[in-house]
Design an enzyme around this catalytic site. Structure first.
Site, mmCIF file in Angstrom:
data_model
loop_
_atom_site.group_PDB
_atom_site.id
_atom_site.type_symbol
_atom_site.label_atom_id
_atom_site.label_comp_id
_atom_site.label_asym_id
_atom_site.label_seq_id
_atom_site.Cartn_x
_atom_site.Cartn_y
_atom_site.Cartn_z
ATOM 1 N N GLY A 258 0.809 -1.211 0.000
ATOM 2 C CA GLY A 258 0.000 0.000 0.000
ATOM 3 C C GLY A 258 0.840 1.258 0.000
ATOM 4 N N GLU A 296 -11.990 7.682 0.765
ATOM 5 C CA GLU A 296 -13.249 7.341 1.431
ATOM 6 C C GLU A 296 -12.883 6.819 2.814
ATOM 7 O OE1 GLU A 296 -16.111 8.060 0.472
ATOM 8 O OE2 GLU A 296 -16.047 8.260 -1.708
#
EC number: 1.2.1.3
Length: 539
Positions: A258, A296
């Site tokens: 990530g 989000e």
């Protein structure tokens, strides 16, 4: 009708098989579930005991081997080999190369391929939904519903593929045309969370694809089997259309993958769904390279109930919003703001409703409420309950972990806390509802807005003026603003996302497609002169 009957019968038999497996004796505890006869349906998704977690046109993986577990009983399901950084480098190169082919495909043709992806998901909706229930822990109807969301957004994207485009604008210069041109950004990195391991990827993937982008997906490590199964379905559609599989690449991995995606300039847009804490780190890494991100993040959502509200709507709405998915939605209702005149009545009715919640195995059709995703989530839940008590709250329902196998806790209602208590302002990803008592509209609106997150909000009232004040500039500051419905649940056609520490991103409907594209303002001179703007002349 015969086909429908067959499908329903198969669904019932599948549910019974899974439910029966929960009652297996302890001797099976050390066996991978995928090797047990009642889980043979997992092989319908192309899964096996050990699965490769990297796809870039071919399957591979040279990183850590991760075992995923069933939250309902904490038994191991199967293993997935994650990616290492060498796998990542190879995959991103192939994804960037595949984009060159995909970008040349006309948008309506891209939409046709996305339509086929939706159809392929439809064919696997029951078995894939069952995997969501098995690996994530949500009840079966929610697991199937999540796959349906991906199907629905595919349908939406098909229509959008024939509609995306910019306006022709009036030019102030004669013999000139002024237009907006929209082009794909290139490669969209998509990092999704455990709680919606199918739908959130679908929201991003379907829209990004019809816009002409390639996708690189990193799902949560604890739901790696779902990531593999979904990718296998998409890969087959791309293969049938003679398209490079790397258009929809998969890279299972942990924080190192990530972080690499966030820092990599070759990732033209990074869509991240997860906690505000991690999202802030991602945003800084992407911004440092002047990249684009779609965030989000967390929600601390409130239901605001006035004295004129219809309690027949309030009670089921509060219950569904607070305990759906065992409180593990970003749109979960975490605060219930009640006018002082109805506070006691609502708390009493809601407590009675909570007492009727059927807690149990996610695959039982009678179950409304399943387990938390991990053992760590149970620990966080218990800690939050203790914090609420220490800060002056009273637990009027629940508050304990259940003494049974799996990660089960009681859905919980806490009253008596001040609106600005630190625990009230903390998003605990668990089924804890803080009930607050207010006096005036101004007070209620202010309390709704005072938390750092700004995702979803709901008001219950019959006052038309209050409704429009709630929707207006001094009303709710959230990205999702509802009236007489719960905070959870989003329609495909509306842009989904929130403000403030929720990140500001928008996914799915409306004009959110623009986030997956770059805009060019184009001026075309079709005259033989060179007039300058504002009448400037060079002699």
């Amino acid at each position: 009708m015969l086909q429908l009957s067959f499908a329903l019968t198969r669904h019932v038999l599948l549910r019974k098989k899974i439910l029966a497996s929960c009652k297996r004796p302890a001797v099976f505890m050390s066996t991978l579930l995928i090797n047990q006869p009642q889980y043979a349906w997992l092989k319908d998704l192309g899964l096996k005991e050990e699965n490769e977690g990297v796809y870039n046109g071919k399957w591979g993986g040279r990183g850590e081997i991760v075992t995923t577990y069933c939250p309902a009983n904490n038994e191991p399901i199967a293993r997935v080999q994650q990616a290492n950084l060498e796998d990542y480098e190879e995959t991103i190169k192939k994804a960037k190369e595949a984009w060159k082919t995909w970008a040349d495909v006309p948008a309506p043709k891209r939409g046709e391929i996305v339509r086929q992806i939706g159809d392929a998901l439809r064919q696997k909706i029951q078995v894939l939904g069952s995997l969501v229930s098995l690996e994530m822990g949500k009840i079966l109807v929610e697991g199937v519903g999540e796959v349906q969301e991906y199907v629905d957004v595919c349908d939406y994207a098909v229509g959008l593929s024939r509609m995306i485009g910019g306006p022709v604008l009036p030019s102030e210069r004669p013999g000139h045309a002024l237009i907006e041109q929209w082009n794909p950004v290139g490669l969209v990195g998509i990092i999704t969370a455990f709680n919606f391991p199918v739908a959130v990827y679908g929201w991003n993937n379907a829209i990004a694809m019809i816009c002409g982008n390639a996708c690189l997906w990193k799902g949560a490590p604890t739901t790696s089997l779902i990531s593999v199964a979904v990718t296998k379905i998409i890969a087959k559609v791309l293969e049938d259309n003679k398209m490079p599989g790397a258009i929809c690449s998969l890279i299972c991995g942990g924080a190192d993958i990530g972080t690499t995606m966030a820092k990599d300039e070759r990732v033209d847009l990074l869509s991240f769904t997860g906690s505000t804490k991690v999202g802030k780190q991602v945003a800084l890494m992407v911004q440092e390279r002047f990249g684009r991100s779609l965030l989000e993040l967390g929600g601390n959502n409130a239901l605001v109930v006035f004295e004129d509200a219809d309690l027949n709507l309030v009670i089921p709405s509060a219950l569904f919003a607070a305990v759906g998915t065992a409180g593990q939605r970003c749109t979960t209702a975490r605060r219930l703001l009640l006018h002082e005149s109805i506070h006691d009545e609502v708390v009493e009715k809601l407590s009675k409703a909570y007492a009727q919640i059927r807690i149990g195995d996610p695959w039982d059709s009678n179950t409304l409420y399943g387990p938390l995703h991990t053992k760590q989530a149970v620990t966080m839940f218990l800690h939050a309950v203790e914090q609420a008590k220490q800060q002056g709250g009273s637990v009027v329902y629940g508050g304990k972990a259940l003494n049974r196998s799996g990660n089960y806790v009681e859905p919980t209602i806490v009253t008596g806390l001040p609106h600005d208590a630190s625990i009230v302002h903390t998003e605990t990803f668990a089924p804890i509802l803080y009930v607050l008592k207010f006096k005036t509209e101004e007070e209620a609106f202010a309390w709704n807005n005072e938390v750092k997150q700004g995702l979803s909000s709901s008001i219950f009232t019959k006052d038309l003026g209050r409704i429009f004040r709630w929707l207006g500039p001094k009303g709710s500051d959230c990205g999702v603003v509802n009236v007489n419905i719960p905070t959870s649940g989003a329609e495909i056609g509306g842009a989904f996302g929130g403000e403030k520490h929720t990140g500001g991103g928008r996914e799915s409907g409306s004009d959110s497609w623009k986030l997956y594209m770059r805009r060019s303002t184009c001026t075309i001179n079709y005259s033989k002169d060179l007039p300058l703007a504002q009448g400037i002349k060079f002699q």
